[in-house]
Write a protein that holds these residues in place. Sequence first.
Motif, PDB file in Angstrom:
ATOM      1  N   ALA A 130      21.524 -47.370  28.071  1.00  0.00           N
ATOM      2  CA  ALA A 130      21.484 -48.996  28.457  1.00  0.00           C
ATOM      3  C   ALA A 130      22.496 -49.361  26.382  1.00  0.00           C
ATOM      4  O   ALA A 130      22.440 -50.114  27.610  1.00  0.00           O
ATOM      5  CB  ALA A 130      20.201 -49.016  27.922  1.00  0.00           C
ATOM      6  N   ALA A 131      22.453 -48.752  26.104  1.00  0.00           N
ATOM      7  CA  ALA A 131      23.960 -49.390  25.200  1.00  0.00           C
ATOM      8  C   ALA A 131      25.183 -49.256  25.958  1.00  0.00           C
ATOM      9  O   ALA A 131      25.648 -50.255  25.408  1.00  0.00           O
ATOM     10  CB  ALA A 131      24.039 -48.072  23.958  1.00  0.00           C
ATOM     11  N   LEU A 132      25.372 -48.292  26.238  1.00  0.00           N
ATOM     12  CA  LEU A 132      27.003 -48.826  27.086  1.00  0.00           C
ATOM     13  C   LEU A 132      26.773 -50.209  27.693  1.00  0.00           C
ATOM     14  O   LEU A 132      27.601 -50.868  27.504  1.00  0.00           O
ATOM     15  CB  LEU A 132      27.130 -47.999  28.083  1.00  0.00           C
ATOM     16  CG  LEU A 132      27.357 -46.066  27.577  1.00  0.00           C
ATOM     17  CD1 LEU A 132      27.516 -45.396  28.466  1.00  0.00           C
ATOM     18  CD2 LEU A 132      28.987 -46.652  26.100  1.00  0.00           C
ATOM     19  N   ALA A 172      30.310 -43.428  29.394  1.00  0.00           N
ATOM     20  CA  ALA A 172      31.701 -45.126  28.602  1.00  0.00           C
ATOM     21  C   ALA A 172      32.938 -45.419  29.592  1.00  0.00           C
ATOM     22  O   ALA A 172      32.798 -46.797  29.483  1.00  0.00           O
ATOM     23  CB  ALA A 172      31.466 -44.106  26.884  1.00  0.00           C
ATOM     24  N   ASP A 173      33.261 -44.754  29.998  1.00  0.00           N
ATOM     25  CA  ASP A 173      34.863 -44.482  31.107  1.00  0.00           C
ATOM     26  C   ASP A 173      34.517 -45.468  32.382  1.00  0.00           C
ATOM     27  O   ASP A 173      34.579 -46.794  32.328  1.00  0.00           O
ATOM     28  CB  ASP A 173      35.625 -43.605  31.030  1.00  0.00           C
ATOM     29  CG  ASP A 173      36.210 -43.360  30.285  1.00  0.00           C
ATOM     30  OD1 ASP A 173      36.399 -43.722  29.222  1.00  0.00           O
ATOM     31  OD2 ASP A 173      36.549 -42.099  29.943  1.00  0.00           O
ATOM     32  N   MET A 174      33.234 -44.853  33.067  1.00  0.00           N
ATOM     33  CA  MET A 174      32.631 -45.543  34.188  1.00  0.00           C
ATOM     34  C   MET A 174      32.222 -47.097  33.949  1.00  0.00           C
ATOM     35  O   MET A 174      32.445 -47.808  34.758  1.00  0.00           O
ATOM     36  CB  MET A 174      32.150 -44.628  34.897  1.00  0.00           C
ATOM     37  CG  MET A 174      32.343 -43.968  35.129  1.00  0.00           C
ATOM     38  SD  MET A 174      31.495 -42.351  36.391  1.00  0.00           S
ATOM     39  CE  MET A 174      29.921 -43.290  37.009  1.00  0.00           C
ATOM     40  N   ARG A 196      28.198 -55.876  28.490  1.00  0.00           N
ATOM     41  CA  ARG A 196      27.587 -57.875  29.153  1.00  0.00           C
ATOM     42  C   ARG A 196      27.459 -57.046  30.419  1.00  0.00           C
ATOM     43  O   ARG A 196      27.624 -58.094  31.124  1.00  0.00           O
ATOM     44  CB  ARG A 196      28.185 -58.377  28.857  1.00  0.00           C
ATOM     45  CG  ARG A 196      28.745 -58.958  26.947  1.00  0.00           C
ATOM     46  CD  ARG A 196      29.645 -59.736  26.958  1.00  0.00           C
ATOM     47  NE  ARG A 196      29.653 -59.928  25.669  1.00  0.00           N
ATOM     48  CZ  ARG A 196      31.068 -60.436  24.888  1.00  0.00           C
ATOM     49  NH1 ARG A 196      32.246 -59.175  25.186  1.00  0.00           N
ATOM     50  NH2 ARG A 196      30.675 -60.772  23.334  1.00  0.00           N
ATOM     51  N   ILE A 197      26.620 -55.706  30.949  1.00  0.00           N
ATOM     52  CA  ILE A 197      26.228 -56.028  31.276  1.00  0.00           C
ATOM     53  C   ILE A 197      24.679 -55.887  31.406  1.00  0.00           C
ATOM     54  O   ILE A 197      23.952 -55.066  30.613  1.00  0.00           O
ATOM     55  CB  ILE A 197      26.417 -54.283  32.499  1.00  0.00           C
ATOM     56  CG1 ILE A 197      28.298 -54.319  31.951  1.00  0.00           C
ATOM     57  CG2 ILE A 197      25.948 -54.059  34.149  1.00  0.00           C
ATOM     58  CD1 ILE A 197      28.444 -52.273  32.919  1.00  0.00           C
TER      59      ILE A 197
END
Length: 179
Positions: free
Chosen positions: A75-77, A32-34, A82-83
Amino acid sequence: LHRQWTMEFARVYARRCRIPFSFNTRFDNMDADMAEALAEAGLRLVYAGVESGDEAIRNHVMLRNMSEDSMVQTAALYKKHRIKLLTENVIGVPGETFETAMRTLRVNMRIRPDVANASIFTPYPKLPMTQYAIDHGYFDGDFDRLNHNYYHDTVIHFPDETDKRRVLNLRCFFSLLAR
């Protein structure tokens, strides 16, 4: 990805460049942080390999050692930040059936990538999966028979010719069906 280097890259790139960029990675190399740091730095598109939706093929034939849940979570991250996500998938691998190829499609439907690319496995020399294909009777080792592209046909032996035709047809409609 080397986490510390990636976080430093994101920090410096965000400050100095801010030019949108993309990269290739594995689903299990992101947290998440990355994802947040890279999105703030300008990451707009990730290419990541599902490879196969069939756990046995993905982890024992392709040696990917990656869970379906980890792919869905990553994928959810990407979506959260918005990637855009383009998945890379390989169907027609040694031991593939139409049903295992459909599992790959179902995983993509669950992940919901922006684009789901699928190619047909080609047994290039010196690949571990090529040796697997030769050792298990899926390929005779005649590299002169290889096609010039990996989207239309395969030299891999399928025990069921109907499965082979269905897998090749699935490849043609894979992106559309995944959406």
